[in-house]
Design an enzyme around this catalytic site. Structure first.
Site, PDB file in Angstrom:
ATOM      1  CG  ASP A 218      -1.914   0.899   1.138  1.00  0.00           C
ATOM      2  OD1 ASP A 218      -2.625   1.356   0.168  1.00  0.00           O
ATOM      3  OD2 ASP A 218      -2.236   1.475   2.547  1.00  0.00           O
TER       4      ASP A 218
ATOM      5  CG  ASP B  33      -7.979  -8.078   8.736  1.00  0.00           C
ATOM      6  OD1 ASP B  33      -6.903  -7.678   8.135  1.00  0.00           O
ATOM      7  OD2 ASP B  33      -8.243  -7.469   9.868  1.00  0.00           O
TER       8      ASP B  33
END
Ligand code: IMP
Ligand code: MG
Length: 167
Positions: free
Chosen positions: A95, A151
């Site tokens: 990310d 998640d």
């Protein structure tokens, strides 16, 4: 919470198998370091297709919260010796790149013979530090995703596909 599947399990498995073969051909012996918790499923599938000597260990680090880089720390370190070994760090998603660049620094300090990075998903548009993975499963848009290890507050880790969260 609604989710929108973006990579189905067939495409996911096909790409993981391709990556596994791509990585395998570059090594005779390989030390895989998976980052917990997100990479647990990916590492399992990636490694099971390899027909070389593969050693697997995991590392758990605490996440960055906001921009407080001081929050980074190693919660659980590896306990295999990687000195002079060919090592690959495997994560679920790249990310901002902060996590992987810190982990890379720590692993390099253990003096491996070589070090490469592998990520299942890559969000290049979110990058804040200069880092790129040597092996990438899929490039995705700037969306929050769950499934296949990833998640959202614990939700979605077990899914066998990748889905966007529609908040
Ligand atoms: P980075 O340090 O910003 O590159 O963050 C990497 C970590 O943030 C990943 O290993 C994930 O744990 C988490 N992360 C980033 N984006 C997502 C996402 O879309 N879904 C789930 N977890 C994510
Ligand atoms: Mg992670």
């Amino acid at each position: 919470m609604r989710i929108k599947p973006i990579i189905n399990s067939f495409d996911l498995q096909k790409r993981v198998l391709e990556l596994s073969k791509e990585i395998e051909k570059d090594y005779e012996e390989l030390y895989i370091i998976g980052l917990l918790n997100g990479a647990f499923m990916f590492v399992g599938d990636l490694a099971r297709h390899m027909n070389k000597n593969v050693y697997i260990d995991f590392m758990k680090v605490s996440s960055y919260t906001g921009d407080k880089s001081s929050h980074f720390n190693v919660v659980c370190d590896i306990n295999i010796n990687i000195k002079d070994k060919d090592v690959i760090i495997v994560d679920d998603i790249l990310d901002t790149g902060k996590t992987l660049s810190k982990v890379k620094e720590i692993i390099l300090s253990k003096n491996p013979k070589s070090l490469k990075l592998c990520t299942l998903l890559d969000k290049p548009s979110r990058r804040e530090v200069d880092i790129r993975a040597d092996y990438v499963g899929f490039e995705i848009e700037d969306r929050f995703v769950v499934g296949y290890g990833l998640d959202y507050n614990g939700f979605g880790r077990n899914l066998n596909f990748i889905a966007e969260i529609e908040l």
